[in-house]
Design an enzyme around this catalytic site. Structure first.
Site, PDB file in Angstrom:
ATOM      1  N   HIS A 225       8.923  22.570  18.247  1.00 50.03           N
ATOM      2  CA  HIS A 225       8.866  21.282  17.537  1.00 50.03           C
ATOM      3  C   HIS A 225       7.915  21.331  16.351  1.00 50.03           C
ATOM      4  O   HIS A 225       7.495  20.284  15.847  1.00 50.03           O
ATOM      5  CB  HIS A 225       8.446  20.156  18.501  1.00 50.03           C
ATOM      6  CG  HIS A 225       9.204  20.162  19.785  1.00 50.03           C
ATOM      7  ND1 HIS A 225       8.738  20.762  20.928  1.00 50.03           N
ATOM      8  CD2 HIS A 225      10.435  19.662  20.089  1.00 50.03           C
ATOM      9  CE1 HIS A 225       9.632  20.635  21.895  1.00 50.03           C
ATOM     10  NE2 HIS A 225      10.671  19.975  21.414  1.00 50.03           N
TER      11      HIS A 225
HETATM   12  S1  FES Z   1       5.675  21.977  19.428  1.00 49.08           S
HETATM   13 FE1  FES Z   1       6.722  21.262  21.152  1.00 49.08          FE
HETATM   14  S2  FES Z   1       6.443  22.832  22.572  1.00 49.08           S
HETATM   15 FE2  FES Z   1       5.377  23.508  20.850  1.00 49.08          FE
END
Ligand code: FES
Length: 198
Positions: A163
């Site tokens: 993410h």
């Molecule tokens: S940014 Fe979501 S698991 Fe690493």
């Protein structure tokens, strides 16, 4: 004569009274002795009972202690003699990836120059690395647990592709949804070329 008889009677009455009182005192004393003996018996029974319960329960408690193999798994020793500056390795500890990074002078400087006010999870690099050259931390993103990639991201540290979390050269979160820095586990240097994790 009558006076002598009366005196004798009252003397006998007094004696009788004294002996009656003494009897009561003796009775009271023997009652007290009985109570003390009873208290002693109760105390001894409780003490023996407690010892009995403790010896019955001890094997159950003892079997809950981890055996030698479990204790060995709780820590792991890693040979770091083959890691060059700028390189890092990943080892498994308790089923989790652990990054061991040997930092360059430039990476150390970058990590130490940062103003703590800029950090979402302020932490000094000095508090994260026992030896500035070596960084040891869990290789799990603190957002949802993905494994971040090394030498990537906007801060030249680690980048989590799941993410988009960016960590700096100290493993501190700088940008993205991860709430905290990469976790530093308990570790120690056994000697110059061995680190014990756990
Ligand atoms: S940014 Fe979501 S698991 Fe690493």
């Amino acid at each position: 004569m009558c006076v002598i008889v009366a005196k004798k009677k009252s003397f006998l009455l007094i004696l009788n009274h004294i002996f009656k009182d003494n009897k009561q005192i003796i009775l009271l004393m023997s009652e007290e002795k009985k109570t003390k003996r009873r208290d002693f018996i109760f105390t001894a029974s409780y003490a023996l009972g407690a010892v009995g319960v403790a010896s019955a329960v001890w094997p159950l408690i003892d079997q809950m202690n981890p055996d030698a193999s479990v204790k060995a798994l709780a820590s792991t020793e890693v040979d770091i003699s083959g890691i060059d500056k700028g390189q890092s390795i990943t080892v498994l500890w308790r089923g989790k990836p652990v990054f061991i990074k040997r930092r360059t002078q430039e990476e150390i400087q970058k990590a130490r120059q940062v103003d703590l006010k800029e950090l979402p999870d302020p932490e000094k690099d000095e508090d994260r690395a026992k030896n500035p050259e070596w960084l040891v931390m869990l290789g799990m993103c603190t957002h949802l647990g993905c494994v971040p990639l090394g030498n990537k991201g906007e801060y030249d540290g680690w980048f989590c592709p799941c993410h988009g979390s960016h960590y700096d050269t100290s493993g501190r979160i700088r940008k993205g949804p991860a709430p905290t820095n990469l976790e530093v586990p308990k570790y120690e240097f056994i000697n110059k070329s061995t680190i014990k994790i756990g």
